[in-house]
Write a protein that holds these residues in place. Structure first.
Motif, PDB file in Angstrom:
ATOM      1  N   ALA A  51       9.296   2.075   0.432  1.00 49.72           N
ATOM      2  CA  ALA A  51       8.585   0.923  -0.118  1.00 49.72           C
ATOM      3  C   ALA A  51       8.664   0.877  -1.637  1.00 49.72           C
ATOM      4  O   ALA A  51       8.731  -0.199  -2.237  1.00 49.72           O
ATOM      5  CB  ALA A  51       7.124   0.950   0.332  1.00 49.72           C
ATOM      6  N   LYS A  52       8.661   2.042  -2.260  1.00 49.54           N
ATOM      7  CA  LYS A  52       8.731   2.091  -3.722  1.00 49.54           C
ATOM      8  C   LYS A  52      10.062   1.553  -4.249  1.00 49.54           C
ATOM      9  O   LYS A  52      10.140   1.068  -5.383  1.00 49.54           O
ATOM     10  CB  LYS A  52       8.522   3.527  -4.207  1.00 49.54           C
ATOM     11  CG  LYS A  52       7.078   3.999  -4.128  1.00 49.54           C
ATOM     12  CD  LYS A  52       6.948   5.437  -4.632  1.00 49.54           C
ATOM     13  CE  LYS A  52       5.509   5.912  -4.574  1.00 49.54           C
ATOM     14  NZ  LYS A  52       5.370   7.318  -5.036  1.00 49.54           N
ATOM     15  N   ALA A  65       0.830  -1.203   0.000  1.00 53.34           N
ATOM     16  CA  ALA A  65       0.000   0.000   0.000  1.00 53.34           C
ATOM     17  C   ALA A  65       0.870   1.261   0.000  1.00 53.34           C
ATOM     18  O   ALA A  65       0.566   2.242  -0.688  1.00 53.34           O
ATOM     19  CB  ALA A  65      -0.925  -0.002   1.218  1.00 53.34           C
ATOM     20  N   PHE A  66       1.955   1.226   0.750  1.00 58.24           N
ATOM     21  CA  PHE A  66       2.896   2.353   0.740  1.00 58.24           C
ATOM     22  C   PHE A  66       3.511   2.503  -0.656  1.00 58.24           C
ATOM     23  O   PHE A  66       3.591   3.604  -1.201  1.00 58.24           O
ATOM     24  CB  PHE A  66       4.009   2.139   1.757  1.00 58.24           C
ATOM     25  CG  PHE A  66       3.598   2.327   3.196  1.00 58.24           C
ATOM     26  CD1 PHE A  66       2.930   3.476   3.600  1.00 58.24           C
ATOM     27  CD2 PHE A  66       3.894   1.363   4.156  1.00 58.24           C
ATOM     28  CE1 PHE A  66       2.562   3.660   4.938  1.00 58.24           C
ATOM     29  CE2 PHE A  66       3.534   1.535   5.481  1.00 58.24           C
ATOM     30  CZ  PHE A  66       2.861   2.685   5.883  1.00 58.24           C
ATOM     31  N   PRO A  93      -0.715   6.864   2.101  1.00 57.67           N
ATOM     32  CA  PRO A  93       0.291   7.932   2.075  1.00 57.67           C
ATOM     33  C   PRO A  93       1.095   8.015   3.364  1.00 57.67           C
ATOM     34  O   PRO A  93       0.545   7.879   4.457  1.00 57.67           O
ATOM     35  CB  PRO A  93      -0.559   9.204   1.892  1.00 57.67           C
ATOM     36  CG  PRO A  93      -1.879   8.730   1.389  1.00 57.67           C
ATOM     37  CD  PRO A  93      -2.088   7.386   2.011  1.00 57.67           C
ATOM     38  N   ASN A  94       2.391   8.209   3.225  1.00 56.55           N
ATOM     39  CA  ASN A  94       3.271   8.425   4.363  1.00 56.55           C
ATOM     40  C   ASN A  94       4.594   8.947   3.820  1.00 56.55           C
ATOM     41  O   ASN A  94       5.208   8.303   2.963  1.00 56.55           O
ATOM     42  CB  ASN A  94       3.493   7.121   5.143  1.00 56.55           C
ATOM     43  CG  ASN A  94       4.347   7.341   6.385  1.00 56.55           C
ATOM     44  OD1 ASN A  94       5.562   7.406   6.306  1.00 56.55           O
ATOM     45  ND2 ASN A  94       3.704   7.446   7.535  1.00 56.55           N
ATOM     46  N   PRO A  95       5.044  10.116   4.270  1.00 60.09           N
ATOM     47  CA  PRO A  95       6.239  10.725   3.687  1.00 60.09           C
ATOM     48  C   PRO A  95       7.517   9.941   3.909  1.00 60.09           C
ATOM     49  O   PRO A  95       8.479  10.091   3.154  1.00 60.09           O
ATOM     50  CB  PRO A  95       6.304  12.096   4.384  1.00 60.09           C
ATOM     51  CG  PRO A  95       5.523  11.921   5.650  1.00 60.09           C
ATOM     52  CD  PRO A  95       4.436  10.956   5.321  1.00 60.09           C
TER      53      PRO A  95
END
Length: 238
Positions: free
Chosen positions: A100-101, A85-86, A92-94
């Motif tokens: 994660a990407k 999900a990240f 969303p999470n900065p």
């Protein structure tokens, strides 16, 4: 002997050998995955992923002061789902999104398997729900809910003492209060995916800011129900 019978026996023998080989390889494959996850968790990657333990603790115990959640003992399926999900941007999470990407699907799975295999840290003894009163807001919502507002008790999904129900509902016990509160606010504000059966946005919408603080503080002080290394109170992996 009839040729068809001989062929059948040969086929059965070949199948048996194939199954045996698969069973022999599976533990080694799982061990390799966990080892790969440990490397990422403790050293990061050459592609720029920071070591997970820098924020989540050397043993995945989390960081209460900074609001970073514990990962140790959560189910691999749940952790993998959150990392995906990240990576996909649906959660969303900065901090977590960029990390994660940079991980491949297999690397995310490996990290999830590694932390799932770590024992959850021991916590303080949970409150006796029998002695809870409405004045003890956090404990009351967690263990009783508010049925006049159609607000179910947290334990109905997250298990007694907040130990979690794998693979869908994560443990709440022992998580940092700041982390629990931030996630409840995210659901309330539509900033986190709704999750299983879209329950959490509905639940969070029924909580005031004071309720959220109380529930978060309650679970931050509840024991994790560990009876052995990485096992929940019912004897199974969390």
């Amino acid at each position: 002997m009839d040729g068809s019978i001989i062929n059948l026996r040969r086929a059965c023998m070949m199948l048996a050998v194939s199954v045996a080989s698969t069973l022999a390889v599976m533990p080694a494959a799982q061990a390799n995955e966990v080892s790969a996850g440990q490397t990422i968790a403790t050293h990061g990657t050459a592609q720029g992923v920071a070591a997970c333990i820098g924020c989540h603790g050397a043993k995945g115990e989390g960081n209460a002061a900074a609001g970073f959640p514990r990962l140790a003992g959560l189910s691999a399926a749940y952790l993998s789902t959150q990392l995906t999900a990240f990576a996909e941007g649906t959660r969303p999470n900065p901090i977590m999104q960029p990390m994660a990407k940079l991980l491949t699907a297999s690397e995310r799975s490996a990290v999830a398997s590694y932390f799932a295999g770590l024992p959850a840290p021991a916590g303080v003894k949970a409150s006796d729900s029998g002695s809870v009163t409405p004045a003890n807001v956090g404990a009351w919502i967690a263990t009783r809910g508010r049925w006049d507002q159609a607000l179910p008790a947290c334990v109905q999904c997250h298990g007694p003492g907040g130990i979690g129900v794998a693979p869908t509902f994560p443990p709440l016990a022992g998580q940092p209060a700041a982390y629990i509160a931030s996630q409840l606010h995210n659901w309330k504000d539509g900033k986190r995916p709704p999750g299983p059966m879209a329950l959490m946005p509905v639940v969070a919408s029924k909580l005031s800011d004071a309720d959220i603080t109380a529930v978060a503080d309650y679970y931050a002080g509840v024991g994790v129900g560990v009876t052995g290394a990485g096992k929940s109170a019912n004897g199974s992996k969390p």
